[in-house]
Scaffold this active site. Structure first.
Site, PDB file in Angstrom:
ATOM      1  CB  SER A 147       8.646  -5.428  -5.408  1.00 54.99           C
ATOM      2  OG  SER A 147       7.685  -5.647  -4.390  1.00 54.99           O
ATOM      3  CE  LYS A 150       8.329  -2.538  -1.785  1.00 57.22           C
ATOM      4  NZ  LYS A 150       8.698  -3.029  -3.133  1.00 57.22           N
TER       5      LYS A 150
END
Length: 217
Positions: free
Chosen positions: A29, A100
């Site tokens: 990701s 993230k």
């Protein structure tokens, strides 16, 4: 011998809870900034709400979902091992960890996109050179009418004490707005990260060689 082992464990726990903590990147990701399997150190020291900035890459802990505080482990042996991981700050523990990039700070409004397909923070487009694989936005598509691109999401206000986080690999990231994209004019429930979930900020990739900054783009 036992005393030396206990001292080593105590030193390890002190380092991982106050200075740096090692992590393995579990998914794609954050590619290409961080690749699956990269070994990195998260900086624990000096990470507080006042110093956390937009574009920082953070590691945060949670349970089975982002809303859960811890993992419920029914197996007593595995549960005991998780307690060891909690203390040592490495290995299996009662929290999963996700990596993230911080995009929205407390009080910010975040939306996507302008006519050039750029992310907007507080109404202004931001430069994101680290995004190499974005969701498609065909020429002529728009986010404020008709059938929006899957890149689009309506304006979201970040609550106090929380952060809106996105993956650099936007086309393959289960992040704060994963359930909001392509829903022009439709309300959704974004997922935020609370500051008390943040373990640290990514600082150094030590494997594979050569080592380097985890902020590479």
């Amino acid at each position: 011998m036992i005393a030396r082992i206990l001292i080593a464990f105590a030193v390890l726990a002190l380092i991982t809870h106050t200075l740096v903590r090692p992590f393995v990147i579990p998914s794609g990701s954050m590619e290409p900034t961080l690749m699956t399997g990269d070994r990195v150190f998260a900086k624990v020291i000096g990470v507080d709400e006042a110093n956390l900035e937009r574009r920082d890459i953070v590691v945060f802990g949670h349970g089975a979902t982002w809303a859960d505080a811890t993992i419920d482990e029914p197996n007593p042996v595995a549960n005991a091992l998780r307690y060891v991981g909690d203390v040592l700050g490495t290995g299996p523990s009662h929290r999963s960890h996700t990596v993230k990039r911080v995009i929205g700070l407390p009080g910010d409004t975040v939306s996507c996109c302008d006519t050039q397909g750029r992310l907007l923070v507080n109404g202004a487009p931001i430069d994101e050179p680290y995004v190499k694989n974005d969701l498609p936005m065909p020429a002529g598509s728009e986010c404020d009418g008709g059938t929006p691109s899957t890149r689009c999401f309506a304006e979201i206000t970040v609550p106090a004490g929380s952060y809106l986080v996105l993956g650099d690999n936007r086309a393959n990231s289960s992040d704060s707005v994963a359930g909001c994209r392509g829903l022009s004019g439709t309300s959704c429930t974004p997922r935020f990260v609370r500051f008390d979930q943040v373990v640290g900020t990514l600082g150094w990739r030590w494997w594979p060689l050569p080592p380097g900054s985890a902020e590479r783009s």
